[in-house]
Design a protein around this motif. Structure first.
Motif, mmCIF file in Angstrom:
data_model
loop_
_atom_site.group_PDB
_atom_site.id
_atom_site.type_symbol
_atom_site.label_atom_id
_atom_site.label_comp_id
_atom_site.label_asym_id
_atom_site.label_seq_id
_atom_site.Cartn_x
_atom_site.Cartn_y
_atom_site.Cartn_z
ATOM 1 N N THR A 88 41.809 40.429 41.854
ATOM 2 C CA THR A 88 41.553 40.821 40.469
ATOM 3 C C THR A 88 42.809 40.590 39.635
ATOM 4 O OG1 THR A 88 40.114 42.520 41.357
ATOM 5 C CG2 THR A 88 40.641 42.659 39.032
ATOM 6 N N GLY A 89 43.955 40.943 40.205
ATOM 7 C CA GLY A 89 45.217 40.735 39.495
ATOM 8 C C GLY A 89 45.449 39.263 39.171
ATOM 9 N N ALA A 90 45.162 38.399 40.143
ATOM 10 C CA ALA A 90 45.376 36.966 39.923
ATOM 11 C C ALA A 90 44.485 36.454 38.799
ATOM 12 C CB ALA A 90 45.106 36.196 41.216
ATOM 13 N N LEU A 91 43.231 36.923 38.759
ATOM 14 C CA LEU A 91 42.306 36.479 37.704
ATOM 15 C C LEU A 91 42.771 36.969 36.345
ATOM 16 C CD1 LEU A 91 38.844 37.142 39.365
ATOM 17 C CD2 LEU A 91 39.972 34.961 39.031
ATOM 18 N N VAL A 92 43.138 38.247 36.284
ATOM 19 C CA VAL A 92 43.580 38.807 35.007
ATOM 20 C C VAL A 92 44.852 38.096 34.558
ATOM 21 C CG1 VAL A 92 44.444 40.886 33.885
ATOM 22 C CG2 VAL A 92 42.458 41.014 35.375
ATOM 23 N N PHE A 93 45.720 37.778 35.517
ATOM 24 C CA PHE A 93 46.942 37.071 35.136
ATOM 25 C C PHE A 93 46.611 35.720 34.511
ATOM 26 C CE2 PHE A 93 50.386 34.149 35.606
ATOM 27 C CZ PHE A 93 51.459 34.897 35.166
ATOM 28 N N PHE A 94 45.658 35.016 35.109
ATOM 29 C CA PHE A 94 45.285 33.716 34.542
ATOM 30 C C PHE A 94 44.792 33.881 33.106
ATOM 31 C CE2 PHE A 94 42.289 30.348 33.516
ATOM 32 C CZ PHE A 94 43.057 29.233 33.781
ATOM 33 N N GLY A 95 43.910 34.877 32.912
ATOM 34 C CA GLY A 95 43.371 35.117 31.570
ATOM 35 C C GLY A 95 44.481 35.455 30.591
ATOM 36 N N VAL A 105 39.418 33.370 27.041
ATOM 37 C CA VAL A 105 39.864 34.099 28.225
ATOM 38 C C VAL A 105 38.947 35.277 28.531
ATOM 39 C CG1 VAL A 105 42.285 33.474 28.098
ATOM 40 C CG2 VAL A 105 41.479 35.470 26.857
ATOM 41 N N PHE A 106 38.171 35.693 27.547
ATOM 42 C CA PHE A 106 37.272 36.818 27.787
ATOM 43 C C PHE A 106 36.361 36.549 28.983
ATOM 44 C CE2 PHE A 106 33.388 39.217 27.143
ATOM 45 C CZ PHE A 106 33.900 40.485 26.948
ATOM 46 N N ASP A 107 35.909 35.299 29.100
ATOM 47 C CA ASP A 107 35.019 34.963 30.206
ATOM 48 C C ASP A 107 35.722 35.109 31.554
ATOM 49 O OD1 ASP A 107 32.944 34.467 28.479
ATOM 50 O OD2 ASP A 107 33.419 32.342 28.265
ATOM 51 N N VAL A 108 37.035 34.874 31.587
ATOM 52 C CA VAL A 108 37.780 35.054 32.836
ATOM 53 C C VAL A 108 37.802 36.534 33.210
ATOM 54 C CG1 VAL A 108 39.984 34.699 33.999
ATOM 55 C CG2 VAL A 108 39.182 33.024 32.337
ATOM 56 N N TYR A 109 38.029 37.396 32.217
ATOM 57 C CA TYR A 109 38.013 38.841 32.494
ATOM 58 C C TYR A 109 36.621 39.293 32.942
ATOM 59 C CZ TYR A 109 42.415 38.676 29.910
ATOM 60 O OH TYR A 109 43.677 38.357 29.481
ATOM 61 N N THR A 110 35.588 38.736 32.291
ATOM 62 C CA THR A 110 34.219 39.054 32.698
ATOM 63 C C THR A 110 34.020 38.741 34.177
ATOM 64 O OG1 THR A 110 33.492 38.384 30.511
ATOM 65 C CG2 THR A 110 31.793 38.645 32.160
ATOM 66 N N MET A 111 34.533 37.578 34.584
ATOM 67 C CA MET A 111 34.389 37.171 35.972
ATOM 68 C C MET A 111 35.088 38.177 36.886
ATOM 69 S SD MET A 111 35.443 33.573 37.737
ATOM 70 C CE MET A 111 37.146 33.534 37.215
ATOM 71 N N ALA A 112 36.293 38.607 36.511
ATOM 72 C CA ALA A 112 37.030 39.571 37.330
ATOM 73 C C ALA A 112 36.245 40.880 37.444
ATOM 74 C CB ALA A 112 38.408 39.825 36.722
ATOM 75 N N LEU A 113 35.707 41.341 36.313
ATOM 76 C CA LEU A 113 34.946 42.589 36.304
ATOM 77 C C LEU A 113 33.728 42.500 37.213
ATOM 78 C CD1 LEU A 113 34.522 45.384 34.863
ATOM 79 C CD2 LEU A 113 32.912 44.165 33.401
ATOM 80 N N PHE A 114 32.985 41.393 37.096
ATOM 81 C CA PHE A 114 31.785 41.280 37.925
ATOM 82 C C PHE A 114 32.126 40.975 39.380
ATOM 83 C CE2 PHE A 114 29.689 40.974 33.809
ATOM 84 C CZ PHE A 114 28.730 41.926 34.010
ATOM 85 N N GLY A 115 33.324 40.473 39.612
ATOM 86 C CA GLY A 115 33.778 40.344 40.990
ATOM 87 C C GLY A 115 33.885 41.723 41.625
ATOM 88 N N LEU A 116 34.472 42.659 40.895
ATOM 89 C CA LEU A 116 34.609 44.026 41.402
ATOM 90 C C LEU A 116 33.245 44.671 41.599
ATOM 91 C CD1 LEU A 116 37.554 45.452 39.237
ATOM 92 C CD2 LEU A 116 37.578 44.778 41.634
ATOM 93 N N LEU A 117 32.402 44.583 40.554
ATOM 94 C CA LEU A 117 31.074 45.196 40.641
ATOM 95 C C LEU A 117 30.276 44.569 41.778
ATOM 96 C CD1 LEU A 117 29.033 47.160 39.314
ATOM 97 C CD2 LEU A 117 28.178 45.206 38.027
ATOM 98 N N GLY A 118 30.351 43.243 41.877
ATOM 99 C CA GLY A 118 29.613 42.534 42.921
ATOM 100 C C GLY A 118 30.060 42.986 44.305
ATOM 101 N N TYR A 119 31.367 43.151 44.482
ATOM 102 C CA TYR A 119 31.877 43.587 45.782
ATOM 103 C C TYR A 119 31.375 44.988 46.110
ATOM 104 C CZ TYR A 119 35.115 44.613 49.565
ATOM 105 O OH TYR A 119 35.643 44.941 50.773
ATOM 106 N N ALA A 120 31.455 45.877 45.118
ATOM 107 C CA ALA A 120 30.977 47.250 45.338
ATOM 108 C C ALA A 120 29.513 47.232 45.745
ATOM 109 C CB ALA A 120 31.177 48.076 44.079
ATOM 110 N N LEU A 121 28.705 46.436 45.032
ATOM 111 C CA LEU A 121 27.270 46.426 45.312
ATOM 112 C C LEU A 121 26.974 45.839 46.685
ATOM 113 C CD1 LEU A 121 26.022 45.455 41.764
ATOM 114 C CD2 LEU A 121 25.503 47.568 42.979
ATOM 115 N N VAL A 122 27.713 44.791 47.061
ATOM 116 C CA VAL A 122 27.487 44.190 48.371
ATOM 117 C C VAL A 122 27.833 45.181 49.473
ATOM 118 C CG1 VAL A 122 28.378 42.450 49.959
ATOM 119 C CG2 VAL A 122 27.659 41.779 47.679
ATOM 120 N N LYS A 123 28.919 45.930 49.265
ATOM 121 C CA LYS A 123 29.289 46.928 50.262
ATOM 122 C C LYS A 123 28.217 48.007 50.398
ATOM 123 C CE LYS A 123 32.583 46.994 52.390
ATOM 124 N NZ LYS A 123 32.765 46.259 53.671
ATOM 125 N N LEU A 124 27.429 48.176 49.342
ATOM 126 C CA LEU A 124 26.379 49.192 49.371
ATOM 127 C C LEU A 124 25.026 48.571 49.699
ATOM 128 C CD1 LEU A 124 27.549 51.218 46.258
ATOM 129 C CD2 LEU A 124 27.872 51.801 48.659
#
Lengths: 325, 153, 499
Positions: B82-89, C410-429
């Protein structure tokens, strides 16, 4: 007009105070120029942007790079340019909706419409054509209006979305004709045309580049043109003024803009480059093939047109209570 | 770890309920309209309520049947990537495309336990050169190589 | 016969040595860029489009056809190899294709995708050549009520995408529907779920969402346990299909082709439904449904054929009415316009060489793809043997580039990071991401068509049952609901009896 002189004077006084930017302005452009196109890559507007960028690159010797910054009705791209260094290295392919509609439509907007920009020049302008399906019972605008008057709100009209030039312009036309109809918004031009061809709505307005193929293919019937003069391709279709509806002209246009405080010498260089690009028959042909007729306008007239449209769209948006918060 | 309750169901049920509440709360100021003349808030509220309800069903099911705790969460990878992605952004504009990309590649390589300095450095170099050759030179994407913080513009 | 004259004209245009060369280059570049993780077909085509601008019209079109099929196939390749779908249709391919890859059958999955696509593309091209105008008129019979009913059917079918708990799958669909509503409401302009961010006024970007939910969360999951040194645990077996596998894909390919050809002609979102409608059908018809989600070859063959057939027939509304039915078609129209061709009803009569040239070039493009990709399969599969800890930083880099370059935001990059986290949480569940993505795509359309139908009917809900096509679709949806819920209800009762 005053505003333009004021901003030019302001820019000049700024230059007098700071000799350095003037020197920079004299050898402008000395590196790549970015042209922000506020639409996704691939559409007709993007194509037009690329044609212009290529032409200006050929004239200046420096690369003119198109960058697509789409989103929020082209206001994200416009806001981006409004807030960059006014050094002539970031330009905007500005649509009428970003310049004169968005400031009224969006309560929260990060720039001041056309006032945040210094115009370099108009590129194209086109009227709209009012269309009904080919099997429609209406064969004239008067017939349509007569029916709408007898059945208020019963006819449907389609547009590419709420607050688009098509929507606001049609509202103005209907108001000037003294009738009411139901607005059916779609998500963009293509879906609105599909809805129109599928008979979901009774009429739409579209620019000639979208309308002509449907007219030629006998799927749509033109009833009126919303410009000051009839179109050469449709000599029999009256203008709305011919039909006795005054003050309801509407058009789609786009222009090349720079941030407001761009130095005057840079603007002068850009203006002469744009002028020469648009005078080149090869570019005119390329733009025509992309669906746009080159239209030029002197700067005072352009400024006047924007002031006027800004006022008209403001009125409609307020009257219809369309402000998006 | 065996438990009497199915923690994965309980947790996902709670997550869906929380999201249902969050989105439901967000629809508060939207005009509802009626089923016949739907306002912009009608569909979102309906769906938020449905999500909360489904969350509740999952939660109750989770309390009735045994199951396993989610285990082996890769906290380190989670944080670093997550840090790496945010850093890129964050870095792509001020630092420029290639520096931001390079740092992100290198940092994300740290997420692996098999990280070695040499491989990561090599990987970074290869990616930066590849991205430059393909995206900048080959396809001409309008990405600034170096940002203003590094002397570019 | 007229058709043969026309096709002969088309092929005489398409098959000059120069044009074959451009087609080959287009297919090659499309595949090579499209295969990069993070670059979906739309981004790939947008990036490669400018290369065609300088060419003469016919060559440009033919190269474009190559790029188009190459990008699509490249996207499927990424979905199969590293579980990273770049567009909604490859979400489905990823489910079983990637499981096949993990079992060492990546070669077979890729070959299935290539052969299925080629067959489907050829059939659909022929349909296009024979029946384009009447099919376009048929498509116009679909109004808002029909599309709404179709979306309902699609939504119910999407439950089958999950192999685990049905309730969780439904919850994921609903979450996807909600996320899909983010942005400005098209009827009032009211911002919904935008959290006061102007970047969200058009909603979340699909690519950013998919890259996060699938790509990023998958990477984190793979890093949990790094004993396995590469993505593929099992040894790579033969690259080609076995005789038995070949037999298994015949029927799914045929059904997928038929389904995709039909749904593709609907400009209001039909093509998008085709791949997972096909998946649902195959899963329900299969004699071993338990294999689905664990590497069933039918789950690759059907959807890939349906997708390619749909991609082909979605040219019908574009060529006959001049209206693009999806973002990729909008790009293609842009390219045609730049070449001085305004697609529309009169292209056939005014510029027959171009019209038939385009159709012939579609087939040539499909053919080139098979020719190109069957040999490349070996290379792609080799890529999987690269140690994972070397590969994943590169995947992350491509995801960043791909997501950022679409809107340069860059907003789309942050979106990707956010859904990476959510996706991981959901997969673990134990919540599978595929249904969420389909809900995300269908959600806005479902609401849009529902409200438009009500607006046009002036609030009369009976339009959904009085219009015959809509009524039939709703009946099908009801039947699908029973089929989907029946096993769950039975299982629930069994579990209850166990207590």
């Amino acid at each position: 007009m005053f505003r333009f002189i004021a901003s030019a004077a302001c820019a000049l006084s700024l230059l007098a105070a700071l000799p350095h930017p003037l020197a920079a302005a004299q050898n402008y452009p000395s590196r790549a120029v970015t042209v922000i196109v506020p639409f996704a890559a691939g559409g007709p507007t993007d194509a037009a942007g690329r044609i212009i960028a290529r032409a200006m690159q050929g004239l200046s010797g420096e690369p003119f790079v198109v960058e697509n910054v789409a989103g929020a009705g082209s206001t994200i791209g416009a806001a981006k340019v409004a807030h960059t260094q006014p050094d002539g290295y970031t330009l905007l392919l500005a649509t009428s909706s970003a310049m004169v509609v968005a400031p009224h439509l969006y309560a929260k907007i990060a720039y001041d419409g056309f006032r945040s920009f210094a115009p370099i020049g108009l590129i194209t302008e086109a009227p709209f054509i009012l269309l009904v399906p080919a099997n429609s019972r209406f064969d004239s605008y008067d017939a349509l209006v007569a029916y709408a008057r007898a059945h208020p709100g019963q006819l449907n009209y389609g547009t590419p979305g709420l607050g688009t030039v098509q929507h606001l312009g049609l509202e103005r036309l209907l108001e000037a004709s003294g009738v009411k109809a139901t607005h059916v918004p779609y998500k963009g031009t293509a879906p609105s045309l599909i809805g129109f061809l599928g008979g979901e709505v009774d009429f739409i307005v579209e620019t000639p580049n979208a309308a002509m193929p449907m007219i030629k293919g006998d799927r749509a019937r033109p009833l009126a043109v919303t410009g000051p003069a009839r179109l050469p391709a449709l000599p029999d279709v009256p203008t709305v003024a011919d039909l006795g509806v005054k003050g309801a002209d509407m058009r789609s246009w786009f222009a090349l803009m720079a941030p407001r405080d761009t130095p005057a010498p840079v603007l002068a260089t850009l203006r002469s480059m744009l002028e020469r690009s648009l005078a080149d028959p090869a570019n005119v042909k390329a733009l025509r093939e992309a669906g746009f007729e080159v239209a030029t306008m002197d700067l005072p007239s352009l400024q006047k047109m924007m002031e006027q449209e800004y006022g008209q769209f403001g009125q409609i948006i307020k009257a219809q209570n369309l402000v998006i918060r | 770890m065996k438990t009497i309750i199915n923690s994965r169901d309980v947790l996902s049920g709670l997550l869906f309920i929380a999201l249902g509440l969050l989105f439901g709360w967000q629809t508060q100021e939207l005009p509802m309209g009626t089923a016949v003349r739907m306002g912009p808030g009608y569909f979102p509220l309906l769906l938020s309520a449905l999500l909360g309800l489904l969350g509740l069903i999952i939660l109750i099911n989770g309390l009735r049947f045994p199951g396993e705790m989610p285990s082996g969460i890769a906290w380190r990878a989670l944080l670093i990537i997550t840090g790496a992605l945010v850093f890129f952004g964050f870095g792509v504009r001020p630092l420029g495309f290639l520096p931001a990309l390079g740092v992100s590649v290198f940092v994300s390589a740290l997420a692996s336990r098999l990280f070695t300095f040499r491989t990561a450095l090599l990987n970074t170099a290869v990616m930066v050169v590849f991205a430059w050759a393909v995206f900048i030179k080959g396809l001409g994407l309008p990405l600034p190589l170096l940002g203003p913080w590094l002397g570019g513009y | 016969m007229e058709l043969f004259d026309n096709l002969a004209l088309g092929f005489s245009v398409a098959l000059s040595l120069q044009n074959i060369f451009y087609c080959f280059v287009g297919a090659l570049l499309g595949t090579l860029i499209g295969v990069l993780p993070g670059l979906g077909p739309v981004a790939t085509i947008a990036m490669l489009l400018p290369l065609t601008f300088g060419l003469p019209p016919v060559s440009a079109l033919i190269m474009l056809a190559g790029i188009y099929y190459g990008a699509q196939y490249g996207g499927s390749t990424t979905a199969i190899l590293i579980n990273l779908p770049g567009e909604s249709s490859s979400v489905v391919t990823a489910i079983d294709g990637h499981q096949m890859a993990r079992k060492g059958r990546a070669g077979a999955a890729l070959a299935t995708a290539a052969l299925g696509s080629f067959f489907a593309g050829s059939v659909a091209t022929l349909l296009l050549a024979l029946f384009a105008p009447p099919l376009a008129n048929l498509a116009l019979q679909f109004g808002p009520p029909e599309y709404f009913s179709l979306m309902v059917l699609g939504l119910i079918a999407s439950v089958t995408l999950a192999s685990g708990s049905v309730v969780k799958a439904i919850a994921m669909i609903v979450l996807g529907l909600i996320l899909g509503l983010s942005g400005q409401d098209i009827y009032t302009g009211t911002p919904r779920f935008t959290f006061d961010l102007p970047e969200l006024s058009d909603g979340f970007d699909f690519v950013a969402l998919a890259m996060g939910m699938f790509g990023i969360s998958e990477i984190i999951r793979n890093l949990e346990d790094e004993h396995q040194r590469s993505l593929v645990a099992a040894k790579v077996k033969s690259l080609m299909l076995t005789k038995e596998e070949f037999k298994r894909i015949i029927a799914p390919v045929l059904r997928g082709t038929a389904l995709g050809s039909f749904l593709g002609i609907l400009p209001g979102g039909g093509a998008m439904l085709s791949s997972f409608a096909s998946y649902s059908i195959e899963k329900k018809l299969s004699r071993h449904p338990q294999e689905f989600g664990r590497g069933a070859i039918e789950g690759v063959a059907g959807p890939e054929s349906a997708n390619n057939a749909g991609a082909q027939t979605s040219f019908i509304p574009m060529l006959t009415l001049g209206i693009p039915s999806n973002p990729v078609m909008a790009l293609m129209i842009g390219a045609l316009i730049i070449q001085g061709i305004t697609p529309g009803p009169n292209v056939v009569t005014e510029k027959p060489d171009l019209f038939w040239g385009v159709i012939a070039s579609m087939w040539v493009g499909n053919f080139m793809l098979v020719l190109l990709n069957l040999p490349l399969i070996g290379m792609w599969v080799k890529l999987l043997t690269v140690p994972y800890h070397v590969m994943f930083p590169a995947i992350i880099a491509f995801c960043c580039i791909g997501v950022y370059s679409v809107n340069n935001n860059v907003f789309d990059v942050y979106t990707m990071a956010l859904f990476g986290l959510l996706g991981y949480a959901l997969v673990k569940l134990d919540c599978e991401p595929a249904p969420l993505l389909l809900g995300f795509v269908i959600g806005p359309m479902l609401e849009e068509y529902l409200r438009r139908a009500m607006l046009i009917s002036r609030g009369d809900p009976t339009v959904f049952v009085t219009r015959p096509i809509s009524a039939v679709l709703l009946l099908l949806a009801l039947a699908a609901l029973v089929v989907v819920l029946l096993p769950a209800v039975q299982k629930g009762r069994e579990e209850a009896f166990k207590e």
